[in-house]
Design an enzyme around this catalytic site. Structure first.
Site, mmCIF file in Angstrom:
data_model
loop_
_atom_site.group_PDB
_atom_site.id
_atom_site.type_symbol
_atom_site.label_atom_id
_atom_site.label_comp_id
_atom_site.label_asym_id
_atom_site.label_seq_id
_atom_site.Cartn_x
_atom_site.Cartn_y
_atom_site.Cartn_z
ATOM 1 N N CYS A 168 32.608 39.919 55.664
ATOM 2 C CA CYS A 168 31.524 40.884 55.800
ATOM 3 C C CYS A 168 31.998 42.240 56.328
ATOM 4 O O CYS A 168 31.191 43.091 56.632
ATOM 5 C CB CYS A 168 30.400 40.308 56.639
ATOM 6 S SG CYS A 168 30.909 39.727 58.248
ATOM 7 N N CYS A 172 29.836 38.122 63.827
ATOM 8 C CA CYS A 172 30.512 39.201 63.110
ATOM 9 C C CYS A 172 29.431 40.128 62.575
ATOM 10 O O CYS A 172 28.412 40.329 63.233
ATOM 11 C CB CYS A 172 31.426 38.648 62.017
ATOM 12 S SG CYS A 172 30.568 37.785 60.695
#
Ligand SMILES: [Zn+2]
Length: 402
Positions: A214, A360
């Site tokens: 990501c 994250c």
């Protein structure tokens, strides 16, 4: 001059349009429309006949974002009679660098409402249909059935496979586009017109482990402008029935080198959806595969649960596995930064008896970190589902989104 052009053979002259003659015959142009579209009408490749095809056409834009913005703007301006938009998102500040359908005043609004206002201002004569939802196996066939051409401006594998499959089932051309940093590509998937489909090239979605994590790769804002406009051109050509559509050809654009390269694409007779012995006959939701981490092997907690842990002062440590530059942009209070690439070797810095929540940007890298820590003997380790993005959406909007 005009007469001379008309007499000459016109290489791009109208051939077979995806709009049936029957639909066009019941369509007329008003005096105002004749004026609005005069620059189309004077071209012998288009004429009033082509403009009527555009008016009779129904085009669906999947996504009102980077690619969908330029596509929808030009399709509306060109006079596509019914323009559908699928999106479920709201406009935020990070969108405006490329999603030119929306303006600063639209921040916080639904993208579809913002898009409708802008498109209706460009062309009040067209009908704009809003589908405020995420395209899913439940709704995709019903939505696609309402349209003649699909312009896929989605940014994820799940939607791309779904839109490909339902277009193959319905025999509708799917104008594909994708962008990455300084490069983009476009083609028209249409097995019923002789070309391949997306699955002829990539039969199955990538495994979650191989999907880029990501860390946002970024994109030059103008790039989806170019690719989205090429998609609009392809949709218009299919409707008007002119030129050579990008069927069986993929156009790749490199903005840094300023090169357009063309790649030949072939149909795969073994394709699971358009091949000789298809194995896929119904739409599939791939969210569990490629939109999110593999939740079955990774224990997760929601941002609401994390908030509760914070509020009730439970003992745990929050680890952020993004990169330092992302930590600079946005962080959750109290998080300790250990980038994913360092987590294996720095695992010994952490107390295995502690409880850990790993986060994250959107949950994929942290899922990988949870797996790595579990392999190293950690037992109480959880993935924050949706990452800091979800934290910003649902818990603390002062945390910047990027
Ligand atoms: Zn295929």
């Amino acid at each position: 001059m005009l007469r001379a052009v008309r007499r000459a053979t016109v290489p791009g002259a109208m051939q077979k349009s995806v709009i049936t003659a029957e639909k066009v015959s019941s369509t007329g142009l008003t005096k105002e429309e004749l004026q609005r579209y005069s620059r189309h009408l004077i071209m012998p490749e288009v004429t009033a006949e082509g403009q009527k095809r555009l008016k009779a056409a129904r085009v669906l834009c999947i996504g009102a974002g980077g690619l969908g913005s330029p596509s929808a703007l030009y399709l509306a301006a060109a006079g596509v009679g019914k323009l559908g938009l699928v999106d479920f998102d709201r406009v935020d500040l990070t969108n405006l660098q490329r999603q030119i359908l929306h303006g600063t005043k639209d921040i916080g609004r639904s993208k579809l409402e913002s898009a409708r206002d802008r498109l209706q201002d460009i062309n009040p004569d067209i009908h704009i249909e809003l589908h405020e939802c995420r395209l899913s196996s439940e709704n995709a066939e019903r939505i696609v059935a309402e349209y003649d051409v699909i312009v896929d401006g989605s940014d994820n594998f799940a939607t791309r496979y779904l839109s490909n499959d339902v277009c193959v089932f319905a025999g509708k051309p799917n104008v594909y586009g994708s962008v990455f940093r300084f490069e983009g590509q476009t083609t028209v998937f249409a097995p019923h017109l002789g070309g391949p489909c997306y699955r002829c090239l990539f039969p199955e979605p990538p495994s979650p482990e191989s999907v880029p994590n990501c860390a946002q790769a970024g994109v030059l804002g103008v790039l989806p402008g170019i690719i989205g406009m090429l998609q609009a051109i392809e949709a218009i050509k299919l409707v008007v029935g002119i030129g050579e559509p990008l069927i069986g050809r993929l156009l790749h654009f490199d903005a840094l080198k300023v090169t357009f390269r063309e790649l030949k694409l072939r149909r795969d007779p073994q394709c699971p959806v358009c091949g000789e012995n298809p194995t896929i006959f119904a739409p599939i939701d791939y969210d569990q595969f490629c939109g999110a981490p593999d939740n079955e092997t990774v224990p997760g907690i929601s941002v609401l649960e994390l908030k509760e842990k914070v509020d009730t002062r439970q003992a745990f440590e929050l680890i952020d596995v993004r990169e330092p530059f992302e930590f600079e942009i946005a962080r959750i209070d109290g998080a300790k930064l250990i980038p994913l690439g360092e987590i294996a070797e720095r695992a010994d810095e952490l107390d295995r008896k502690q409880t850990f929540v790993i986060h994250c940007h959107s949950g994929r890298r942290s899922a990988e970190a949870v797996r790595l820590l579990k392999e190293r003997g950690f037992t109480n380790v959880y993935n924050l589902e949706g990452g800091i993005d979800a934290w910003s959406d649902f818990i603390d909007p002062t945390v910047p989104k990027y």
